[in-house]
Design an enzyme around this catalytic site. Structure first.
Site: not given
Ligand code: GLC
Length: 649
Positions: A307
């Site tokens: 993430d």
């Molecule tokens: C964010 C979220 C995740 C998302 C990613 C890209 O922090 O936790 O759900 O897909 O970053 O935006």
């Protein structure tokens, strides 16, 4: 004689056709693996690590797109993946037009074709209740509302539409579904979950994965799914986003793991890892969870992406690594295949050094890159990486709104319907004179919540003009003359002026409709200290109760805000959760009885802040299970009883 042939020929045909199907599948995966190995065998270490690097689009934007930097990252560093949209003047990641998306994807892939091996870039985007970052896209109810429908078909239909609108942008990877089991209602991402029941989460997660992938990833109606956030993310002990969770192995395997097993078996192509930690171990550093359980035990052969910035977080937030290099070593050796870095080349440089120092094996790198390349081949990116011709027609189709309306209508949950003077307070007749109040009456953001035309979803001006607020929908249904609105535009704190107006206008109406709940928020900014509905809203409700008029409460919220102090004075209560773009018309059609409410709570609605329980509490806690409304609760306008249920024989 004929009979016996029947019993021999048909099963034989079925047997051989299933073998044939398996053979076809295994031969196509064999063919893909041969192509992957061929490309892999030609790649340098730098090219391999470039493929494992994912950078956010914002890195290439100042006032405008910095094409030189974009070109450098793709051609010089062999960047494998880009994600997200870019920020607008307010600094918020925001939506682009279909043309802007297609032009951007075309430029990115043009640069990719200038690389030595012409490996296309894999672009990923968040589209968790419709194509968030596409202007004019249809946004569906959030998962928490979808869960109230108990309807996998409508969930599947919404996923297919989302896939089409994402693919029309030239993007083929959607960071969805969220498969976390929502058991901590304080959590700011509760609305992104399918609620507290493992089976419900598993079945609706399956519906999303098949909606995205079943047509085959080369098909222009498909996108690669991304099951997230593996795993245990929804239960931070403090209720604050991304803070530690403590989950016994038995609970991890009984409650939180099954939805991922279902998604793996349904063919999910990628997984995104939970930013948090479980029992003191950051999941991004857990070889046990990522490699031993997800990849080996569940047999997941797809690609694992971190993430946002979560390798850097291993040293900056979790403090389990002394620096970025050690964090990269821990995460890649735990089983991470791609790093959402997302702003720099720290991962790229440190991983190359680690391989040269023998601290990360080339076999681990080859495994990661093979998973990435396999996905790119399966998505057809090597055949044609550009936005596919004709997919523009997938955009903004009228039938999309029909599915959004159906989903919202099935989600809205009737929690209370008093009988006043011998008649249920709901449904209303069209000539009922309404006084409309509360912050949710004139807000689009409250209906769609997070990931709605911007990351936080707060900006009503970014929503399509034809997305109606509850006020607009009521006026549409009953005529402006029957709706006296005293609520300001947008989701704003209740003023003493609004309370005075309520007292003043109450005399001249038949009912008061209060629209209460939550403004939009996403992730950590949505963290709160108290589930109780905010004081200003409670005061408005108390004032409404004092007028002596029937009061109908409409809740639009991502999580169950506690309303114990005002609930007795409410004569009708409709919970709409986050009902999406068509939420207001759905609410209006239920208020006037055109649709019979059928939603059922996908979670336990708490009565007290100190009594946050789920329906399956172990026996010694069960006696304390005293919710405002239990899991599965929901009324309808029909009076029926279910008797003498018998088990399946
Ligand atoms: C964010 C979220 C995740 C998302 C990613 C890209 O922090 O936790 O759900 O897909 O970053 O935006």
């Amino acid at each position: 004689m004929k009979k016996s042939i029947f019993f021999i020929v048909i099963p034989a045909i079925l047997f051989f056709s299933s073998c044939q199907q398996q053979t076809t599948q295994s031969s196509s995966s064999r063919a893909v693996n041969e192509k992957v190995n061929k490309v892999l065998s030609q790649m340098t270490l730098e090219e391999k690590v470039g493929q494992m690097t994912q950078i956010t689009l914002d890195k290439f934007y100042g006032e405008h797109l910095d094409t030189a930097r974009l070109h450098e990252y793709i051609v010089k560093y062999g960047l494998g993946s880009i994600l997200n949209s870019h920020h607008d003047k307010s600094g918020m990641t925001t939506a682009l037009s279909m043309k802007e998306w297609r032009d951007l994807q075309t430029l990115i892939q043009k640069y990719a074709l200038e690389t030595r091996l012409k490996i296309p870039v894999l672009y990923g985007i968040d589209a968790i209740h419709g194509a968030t970052y596409l202007k004019g896209a249809t946004l569906f109810p959030h998962n928490i509302a979808m869960a109230a429908t108990r309807d996998p078909q409508v969930v599947h239909a919404a996923a297919k539409i989302t896939a089409k609108e994402v693919r029309a942008c030239g993007i083929r990877w959607d960071f969805d579904p969220v498969l976390g089991v929502g058991r901590q209602p304080l959590w700011s991402r509760f609305e992104e979950t399918f609620g507290e029941d493992t089976y419900l989460v598993s079945e609706l997660g399956r519906a999303v994965v098949t909606g995205y992938e079943e047509d085959g990833l080369k098909n222009t109606t498909a996108v690669a799914s991304c099951m997230k956030h593996y795993l245990g993310y929804p239960v931070p002990l403090t209720g604050k986003d991304r803070t530690p969770a403590y989950i016994p192995e038995i609970v991890l395997r009984q409650i939180f793991l099954p939805p991922y097993k279902t998604a793996v078996d349904a063919g999910a192509s990628t997984a995104m890892i939970n930013s948090g930690s479980i029992n003191g171990i950051p999941v991004h550093a857990s070889k046990y969870l990522i490699t031993d359980v997800l990849k080996n035990e569940l047999g997941f052969d797809g690609m694992v992406v971190t993430d946002w910035g979560d390798i850097i977080a291993l040293y900056k937030d979790h403090h389990v690594a002394r620096d970025n290099k050690e964090a990269v070593r821990m995460a890649v050796n735990a089983g991470i295949d791609m790093s959402m870095v997302p702003y720099d080349l720290s991962f790229y440089h440190d991983l190359i050094s680690l391989v040269k120092e023998g601290k990360v094996s080339m076999s681990r790198i080859n495994d990661a890159v093979a998973r990435i390349l396999r996905l790119k081949f399966r998505l057809g990116l090597f055949d044609d990486p550009f936005p596919e011709k004709g997919t523009e027609s997938y955009y903004e189709k009228p039938e999309y709104k029909k599915i959004a309306l159906q989903a919202a209508s099935e989600a809205v949950t009737l929690l209370k319907n008093d009988t006043l003077r011998g008649k249920p307070v709901l449904p209303l007749s069209k000539n009922t004179r309404i006084l409309l109040a509360g912050p949710g009456a004139n807000s689009k953001a409250t209906l769609d919540g997070s990931w709605s035309y911007s990351w936080q979803g707060k900006n009503d001006s970014l929503y399509p003009a034809d997305v109606h607020t509850i006020r607009q929908a009521l006026e549409e249904e009953a005529g402006k003359n029957n709706v006296i609105n005293i609520s300001p535009d947008g989701f704003k704190e209740v003023s003493s002026e609004q309370i005075s107006k309520l007292k003043k206008y109450a005399r001249g109406v038949d009912v008061i409709i209060l629209c209460l709940g939550e403004d939009a928020y996403a992730e950590t900014p949505g963290s709160i200290n108290d589930l109780t509905l905010p004081e200003d809203q409670l005061r408005l409700a108390e004032a409404a109760a004092k007028t002596g008029k029937p009061v109908i409460l409409i809740l639009t919220e991502g999580r169950p805000r506690i309303i114990r102090s005002i609930e007795p004075a409410m004569n009708g209560i409709l919970l709409a959760y986050r009902p999406g773009n068509m939420g207001a018309p759905a609410i209006a059609s239920i208020l006037y009885g055109e649709v019979n409410p059928s939603g059922r709570l996908p979670y336990t609605y708490p009565r007290y802040t100190g009594n946050l329980m789920t329906y399956d509490m172990p026996v010694r806690a069960a006696k304390y299970y005293k919710p405002q409304w239990p899991f599965g609760y929901g009324l309808s306008y029909t009076r029926f009883i279910v008797t003498s249920l018998t088990g399946m024989s």
